[in-house]
Design an enzyme around this catalytic site. Structure first.
Site, PDB file in Angstrom:
ATOM      1  CB  CYS A  88      -0.898  -0.008   1.237  1.00 22.76           C
ATOM      2  SG  CYS A  88      -2.276   1.126   1.116  1.00 22.76           S
ATOM      3  CG  LEU A  89       4.596   3.429  -1.660  1.00 26.77           C
ATOM      4  CD1 LEU A  89       4.799   4.044  -0.278  1.00 26.77           C
ATOM      5  CD2 LEU A  89       5.903   2.799  -2.127  1.00 26.77           C
TER       6      LEU A  89
END
Lengths: 194, 590
Positions: A88-89
């Site tokens: 999750c970036l």
């Protein structure tokens, strides 16, 4: 179409300063669209000493669309799925810019390892542990690093031994193995071509 | 109710003059271009004209180029007042930065061109200085990379906000550059891009919405003040502006949505949508989650929690997920089955009545033809009675009251139900209010039925005196039902919806004259517009005096012209039209 010329340049550029960054990108097969990135666990974190492999797939729109990246090595981190390795970036999603490269993306992932963002979790269980029981979190993360991100000394020695027996000097064998993420066949290919 | 009784008497005793006055008021001419109308029809042809006004306000005020004004307006969702508020509150720089308009205007472009080659940071190639483009934000990349970037973004549906390629640069790219570069490789995409930009005025603007007609008539409707209203498009479709479903006042949109869902047989699609998607809390489009964490962001930019569907900021925290009440189990299983049975009976009660009135409404619509015949019969008779407008007016009154009556049942189902407004009223309060409401509703119902019955009579065969009696009766009943509708709405708006504390329900107000017909849009700012009417057109106008719709020169096929002139009839074209193909800057200069 993937801009192959740019990917080639990126690979060249990235592997040139491998000694400084410790970040390596290599081909997974013979296509330039499937790559393996390797990042060393940042020092001073539970990931220290580990080598993390990241599976990279380039879509047709690359570099105008973000590369698809996920951890191939299991890792205990609030923003990385402990099951699937999904990351999750923001820069891998809507904040991607064509001016970013595979190397900068991998550096961002490395930075994410040093500075988790439990407020925007990918893995709820890990995030909860990170916030409520930090001690246990550090312990689990370290254990996972030991178990999954370090090539077991036994297996590693075996690989080194094999290649040394083929007649390559041990120092070169070790550095090449490290650069290829301890992939025996790829290391052999590199050693042969060098 | 006593109150009502007295007014009833008043009406019956009132003399004929006052009734005639009422009659005139209701005459068919009411649908002409009355000045009070606030709803406008925006056609494909007038879309550009419609947004000119807003663009001009911004370009004038901030002395900007048109594309920057458009970027600002898209960011602030075409809400000029809000844009101005931000300007006053935070200043110009902040206003621009938030919308992605570069503050630095016109940096020296030539400095780049002078050097022979430049390295493009995207493709990492040496490119000739003539093959690169520098955006307003100062970032310079090669034309090929820009084009590729634009194409990807247009295909992603991001046309309205294509950002610069540089990392962490939030500037929005110049639309002229995008158009020029993309059209070289992909003319059809460039066209699509243009359309997206133009249609942002409809898509992103809460005061403008597409007409929901199927097949689509191509029109959009703009309201001036109140988005809670019901409107009729020039294509003839009547709908609720707020939720775009059929007109349903006095039901609120929320109630209506629940009601239709309840009444509808669940199709496979509905099943799939409920299982796999959640509506975005801002634009209400169904959003499917295709991976990643529970902080989902819709294509419109709104972030929301996947677990509860509530809007969140980007700074979604861990605790706000865990704290969601959506995960809590609310019902007591035992009570539930008992309640289900009671609920079903209750639902059937309201649904039967709703259905009965809707069916009557449909049957009465067929009455229109028979009534026409009857009126024709009467007119053909050699009689001193000439004016039969009371028949059609009475019929319209019947339709409108019937409609209000039928939708008052689902309204009652929800307002006095246990689900939506459980915490709003005590049981005792509810009982009193329900009683009050039902008295109103029943009085209306009784008079609507009387009116309906009157129209069933074979009055075209009646004697003159009998017809005069009938006329009085219809006129009286019309006035009474109108008054009763008003009263029922008053009760709904003040006593019921107005008293809500925990939720807010808005309904389209009662219109005595029925659903408002949207009028054609007038041509922008008259002073400026007048200046640019081509000489020939001005000449035509002076000659013709009153002419039909003027087609903007050089725009549209003959087919379109035919279609438009059929749709529009305007006596005064003083507003004027201008060439839609001209860029605003050009028009401004003229």
């Amino acid at each position: 179409m993937v801009d192959l010329a740019r990917v080639q340049k990126e690979l060249h550029e990235c592997n040139r300063d491998f000694q400084v960054s410790g970040i390596n990108v290599s081909l997974k097969g013979d296509s330039l669209t499937h790559l393996i990135g390797t990042i060393p666990g940042p020092t001073g974190t539970p990931y220290e000493g580990g080598t993390f492999n990241i599976d990279i797939t380039l879509t047709d729109g690359y570099p105008f669309e973000p590369p698809k990246m996920k951890f191939a090595t299991k890792v205990w981190h609030p923003n990385i799925s402990s099951q699937s390795g999904a990351i999750c970036l923001d820069i891998l999603k809507d904040q991607w810019s064509p001016a970013l490269t595979l190397k900068t993306a991998l550096l961002s992932i490395q930075a994410l390892l040093s500075a988790p963002e439990p407020d925007d979790p990918q893995d709820a269980v890990v995030a909860q542990q990170y916030l409520r029981d930090h001690q246990t979190f550090v312990g689990t993360a370290r254990y996972w690093t030991e178990t999954f991100a370090k090539t077991s000394t036994l297996a590693a020695d075996e690989k080194v031994h094999k290649l040394v027996e083929m007649g390559f000097p041990e120092a070169q064998v070790r550095s090449t193995l490290a650069a290829t993420g301890w992939d025996e066949n790829m290391a052999l290919e590199k050693l042969l071509s060098s | 109710m006593e109150d009502y009784g007295s007014s009833d008497e008043d009406i019956y005793s009132s003399d004929q003059d006052s009734l005639d006055g009422l009659e005139n008021d209701e005459s068919d001419s009411q649908w002409g271009s009355s000045t009070g109308n606030s709803c406008k029809v925006i056609t494909r042809e007038s879309l550009l004209v419609a947004q000119r006004e807003d663009l001009w306000r911004v370009t004038d005020l901030l002395s900007l180029r048109e594309h920057h004004a458009r970027t600002l307006l898209i960011h602030y969702r075409w809400d000029v007042e809000r844009l101005l508020a931000v300007l006053v509150e935070k200043g110009k720089n902040c206003l621009f930065a938030e919308a992605g308009v570069p503050v630095l205007e016109e940096v020296d472009v030539d400095s780049y061109v002078s050097s022979s080659t430049v390295t493009c940071d995207i493709c990492i190639e040496e490119v000739a200085g003539s093959e690169v483009t520098k955006m307003d934000c100062g970032h310079c990349f090669c034309n090929d990379c820009w084009t590729e970037h634009f194409i990807v973004k247009i295909k992603e549906g991001q046309s309205k906000r294509i950002r610069c390629m540089a990392h962490k640069c939030f500037a929005i790219c110049d639309e002229a550059v995008i158009r020029q570069l993309v059209s070289k490789r992909h003319p059809d995409l460039a066209e699509k891009f243009d359309r997206f930009l133009l249609e942002s005025y409809i898509e992103d603007n809460k005061m403008v919405k597409w007409c929901p007609s199927i097949p689509h008539c191509g029109n959009a409707i703009r309201v001036e003040r109140d988005e809670f209203c019901e409107v009729e498009c020039s294509c003839g479709l009547q709908f609720c502006f707020s939720c775009l479903s059929e007109a349903h006042s006095p039901c609120s949109c929320w109630m209506w949505e629940l009601w239709t869902k309840k009444c509808q047989d669940e199709s496979e699609t509905v099943n799939w949508i409920t299982v796999h998607t959640k509506p975005c809390p801002k634009c209400h489009k169904p959003v499917e989650k295709n991976g990643g964490c529970n902080l989902v962001s819709c294509i419109c930019g709104q972030a929301f929690c996947w677990l509860c569907g509530g809007a969140t900021g980007r700074d979604h925290t861990w605790s706000s997920i865990s704290g969601h009440s959506c995960g809590r189990y609310k019902e007591d299983q035992e009570k539930k089955s008992e309640r289900a049975k009671r609920d079903l009976y209750r639902y059937m009660h309201y649904h039967n009545r709703y259905k009965a009135h809707t069916d009557s409404f449909k049957q009465e619509s067929r009455l229109r033809e028979t009534i026409k015949e009857k009126v024709a019969n009467l007119e053909s008779k050699d009689s001193r009675l000439r004016d039969f407008s009371w028949v059609t007016n009475g019929l319209y009154r019947l339709f409108r009251s019937r409609r209000a009556l039928s939708f008052s049942y689902p309204f009652a189902f929800y307002i006095f139900g246990d689900d939506l407004f459980k915490d709003e009223m005590t049981n005792a309060e509810k009982e009193i209010k329900q009683h009050l409401f039902e008295v109103q509703q029943q009085q209306l119902e009784a008079n609507v039925e009387k009116l309906s019955k009157a129209f069933e009579e074979p009055f075209d065969d009646y004697e003159e005196t009998h017809i005069m009696e009938m006329r009085m009766q219809v006129l009286n009943l019309s006035v009474v039902t109108d008054t009763l509708c008003k009263k029922m709405y008053e009760c709904i708006e003040t006593d019921l919806l107005g008293a809500l504390q925990f939720s807010s329900h808005n309904i389209a107000p009662y219109q005595s004259k029925g659903i408002e017909r949207a009028t054609e849009l007038n041509g922008g700012r008259s002073a400026k517009a007048n200046n640019i009417i081509p000489c020939q057109k001005a000449h035509d106008q002076t000659n013709g005096g009153s002419i039909e719709f003027v087609q903007p020169s050089g725009c549209g096929t003959s087919d379109e012209i035919g279609c438009s002139s059929r749709k529009r009839t305007r006596k005064d074209s003083g507003g004027g039209f201008f060439d839609l193909n001209l860029p605003a800057e050009l028009i401004d200069r003229n």
